[in-house]
Design an enzyme around this catalytic site. Structure first.
Site, mmCIF file in Angstrom:
data_model
loop_
_atom_site.group_PDB
_atom_site.id
_atom_site.type_symbol
_atom_site.label_atom_id
_atom_site.label_comp_id
_atom_site.label_asym_id
_atom_site.label_seq_id
_atom_site.Cartn_x
_atom_site.Cartn_y
_atom_site.Cartn_z
ATOM 1 C CB THR A 162 -15.958 -3.255 -8.096
ATOM 2 O OG1 THR A 162 -16.105 -4.352 -7.213
ATOM 3 C CG2 THR A 162 -17.193 -3.121 -8.948
ATOM 4 C CB CYS A 185 -20.191 -2.689 -2.256
ATOM 5 S SG CYS A 185 -18.501 -3.119 -1.895
ATOM 6 C CG PHE A 230 -18.693 -12.156 -5.999
ATOM 7 C CD1 PHE A 230 -19.562 -11.352 -6.724
ATOM 8 C CD2 PHE A 230 -17.828 -12.987 -6.694
ATOM 9 C CE1 PHE A 230 -19.564 -11.369 -8.114
ATOM 10 C CE2 PHE A 230 -17.829 -13.016 -8.086
ATOM 11 C CZ PHE A 230 -18.691 -12.205 -8.795
ATOM 12 C CG ASP A 271 -2.155 0.822 1.036
ATOM 13 O OD1 ASP A 271 -3.236 0.234 0.819
ATOM 14 O OD2 ASP A 271 -2.061 2.068 1.073
HETATM 15 C C1 UDX Z 1 -21.900 -6.316 -0.830
HETATM 16 C C2 UDX Z 1 -22.055 -7.635 -1.619
HETATM 17 O O1 UDX Z 1 -22.884 -8.529 -0.877
HETATM 18 C C3 UDX Z 1 -20.714 -8.236 -1.903
HETATM 19 O O2 UDX Z 1 -20.874 -9.412 -2.700
HETATM 20 C C4 UDX Z 1 -19.869 -7.215 -2.655
HETATM 21 O O3 UDX Z 1 -18.608 -7.723 -2.988
HETATM 22 C C5 UDX Z 1 -19.735 -5.947 -1.831
HETATM 23 O O4 UDX Z 1 -21.052 -5.440 -1.545
HETATM 24 P P1 UDX Z 1 -21.523 -5.578 1.691
HETATM 25 O O5 UDX Z 1 -21.591 -4.169 1.189
HETATM 26 O O6 UDX Z 1 -20.471 -5.957 2.653
HETATM 27 O O7 UDX Z 1 -21.382 -6.590 0.452
HETATM 28 O O8 UDX Z 1 -22.916 -5.867 2.428
HETATM 29 P P2 UDX Z 1 -24.212 -6.784 2.261
HETATM 30 O O9 UDX Z 1 -24.253 -7.760 3.362
HETATM 31 O O10 UDX Z 1 -24.357 -7.311 0.904
HETATM 32 O O11 UDX Z 1 -25.348 -5.677 2.569
HETATM 33 C C6 UDX Z 1 -25.431 -4.488 1.793
HETATM 34 C C7 UDX Z 1 -26.512 -3.579 2.303
HETATM 35 O O12 UDX Z 1 -27.805 -4.106 2.027
HETATM 36 C C8 UDX Z 1 -26.490 -3.323 3.811
HETATM 37 O O13 UDX Z 1 -26.737 -1.945 4.032
HETATM 38 C C9 UDX Z 1 -27.646 -4.154 4.350
HETATM 39 O O14 UDX Z 1 -28.183 -3.628 5.530
HETATM 40 C C10 UDX Z 1 -28.615 -4.075 3.195
HETATM 41 N N1 UDX Z 1 -29.555 -5.209 3.124
HETATM 42 C C11 UDX Z 1 -29.093 -6.463 2.844
HETATM 43 C C12 UDX Z 1 -30.910 -5.005 3.304
HETATM 44 O O15 UDX Z 1 -31.370 -3.874 3.548
HETATM 45 N N2 UDX Z 1 -31.765 -6.067 3.177
HETATM 46 C C13 UDX Z 1 -31.333 -7.318 2.903
HETATM 47 O O16 UDX Z 1 -32.173 -8.216 2.796
HETATM 48 C C14 UDX Z 1 -29.956 -7.520 2.725
#
Ligand code: UDX
Length: 433
Positions: free
Chosen positions: A121, A260, A152, A30
């Protein structure tokens, strides 16, 4: 294999530690000298379950090293993973300057065959641009191949997602590179899909956008359920039992946040536009998502009648449980809106308070959920940490000025809340008044 990982952020650190755990020799690089010296001192700058243990174990076994010397790391490696940030520009497009910098350095340094793996990404066609840029500056005329291998990883379960993924995507036009990547991931023993670079890049964008769409869809259904007097939890259960739909990512709430989904959806809208396609569906997904936070604030306002001067306890600040990440967390706009109306905010989060203090000012940070509930006119659930599901509700009620809970994550059973004597407002379900 010898591997260089460029970028020690979420993706880079997890990738480096996990590849070392699989038996490879990894140098994680980094430009941030403070970060690298902390990592060398055994301090992991992010909270990610299992990561610290994995990083320290592999560092002690001399399979994982941290450095600021990208040139040396590239020289000594067979594979270079590009895991640098691709933050959004003002217009929502991804800023690829870090990716380009790494590509140029690779071109200047590389003097033997390398596989260059794009893991950040990135927009479709970045793989081709990386290859073009390396070719243009290839000082030693060394042979190389570019592979798209999107991540992912979910924050909070990134290590386990790396070690037990549903699938691995490898996009490449080179048999030699595909063989090397196959060998690298062999120990994981999971399905691998092989494709061209552009399709791999789109798989990442399409997957994240589809998941975002599922969330906005169920939130729209939740709003309809409220108007009709139905229960979105039951609706999601009934829908989710259809194998074509599935129950995952159908939890209604205050919408998605994090680094993300909002950023990647915006970037995919821009990518599609540039290619000549107006992705109206994804635009609606984003609009629905951001409107959901505003609707939640309206619910709080309606329940309190007058917000000015009221004490509101906020439980949960991180964008989701099991992380301390505050980036694009819905809590920020919700708290800002409530403060704008003159509310006094008392907040508690099990892990994110330190990071929250940098972005949320004028908030009284509390030492426990009970502390946040004390003398509050309302308690608002923003993040569904397990700690909140297991709270002593009788104690909470006795501490509050007025027993009102507005739950943005549907963590309690409305019948139980009625029995406990709360006014309970949740998402897509009947209010308990
Ligand atoms: C996501 C993707 O899942 C992952 O594959 C990618 O590489 C990066 O982005 P992440 O951002 O860590 O991962 O969180 P994730 O668990 O997917 O949740 C994303 C958002 O959706 C959160 O704010 C969560 O609260 C919300 N969410 C998730 C909902 O509101 N409802 C759901 O049913 C699921």
């Amino acid at each position: 294999m010898k591997i260089a990982v460029a970028g020690a952020g979420y993706v880079g650190l997890v990738t480096a530690a996990c590849l070392a755990e699989l038996g490879n020799e990894v140098i994680c690089v980094d430009i941030d000298e403070d970060k690298i010296s902390s990592l060398n001192g055994g301090i992991i700058p992010i909270y990610e379950p299992g990561l610290e243990e994995l990083a320290i174990r592999n560092k002690n076994r001399h399979r994982l090293a941290f450095s600021t010397d990208l040139r040396r790391a590239i020289k000594e490696s067979d594979i270079v993973f590009i895991c640098v940030g691709t933050p959004p520009k003002e217009n929502g497009e991804a800023d690829l300057s870090h990716v380009e910098n790494v590509a140029r350095t690779i071109a200047e340094v590389m003097d033997s065959y390398k596989v260059i793996v794009e893991k950040s990404t990135v927009p479709v066609e970045t793989g081709d641009m990386v290859a073009k840029s390396i070719k243009a500056y290839n000082v030693h005329k060394a042979d190389f191949d570019v592979v798209s291998n999107p991540e992912f990883l979910r924050e909070g379960s990134a290590v386990s997602d790396f070690m037990h993924p549903d699938r691995i995507v490898i996009g490449s036009g080179s048999e030699k590179a595909v063989k090397i990547m196959q060998e690298l991931y062999m120990p994981l023993n999971v399905p691998i899909i092989f494709t061209d670079i552009k399709s791999a890049e789109i798989i990442k964008h399409a997957s994240n956008s589809f998941l975002a769409a599922k969330i906005s869809f169920i939130n729209a259904i939740a709003n309809i359920c409220e108007l009709a007097g139905a229960d979105v939890e039951k609706v999601a259960e009934g829908m989710g039992l259809d194998k074509r739909i599935g129950r995952h990512f159908l939890n209604a709430g205050i919408g998605y946040g994090g680094f993300c989904f909002p950023k990647d959806a915006e970037a995919f809208i821009r990518i599609s536009e540039k290619l000549g396609y107006d992705f109206k569906l994804l635009k609606a997904v984003q609009e629905t998502n951001f409107a959901q936070r505003k609707l939640f604030v309206r619910k709080i306002e309606k329940a309190l009648w007058v917000v000015k001067g009221k004490a509101i306890g906020v439980l949960g600040l991180a964008f989701k449980p099991d992380t301390d990440d505050m980036r694009f967390a819905p809590s920020i706009s919700i708290i800002n809106d409530l403060q704008g109306e003159g509310a006094e905010i008392k907040a508690y989060d099990p892990k994110a308070m330190q990071k929250a203090k940098e972005v949320l000012k004028g908030v009284e940070y509390c030492s426990s959920p009970y502390d946040a509930a004390k003398d509050s006119d309302a308690l608002v659930i923003v993040t569904e940490w397990n700690e909140f599901k297991e709270m002593d509700l009788k104690k909470i009620k006795s501490l509050m000025k007025h027993p009102l809970i507005v739950d943005g994550r549907n963590i309690y059973n409305p019948d139980l809340m009625k029995k406990e004597g709360f006014t309970y407002i949740s998402i897509g379900r009947k209010d308990v008044v």
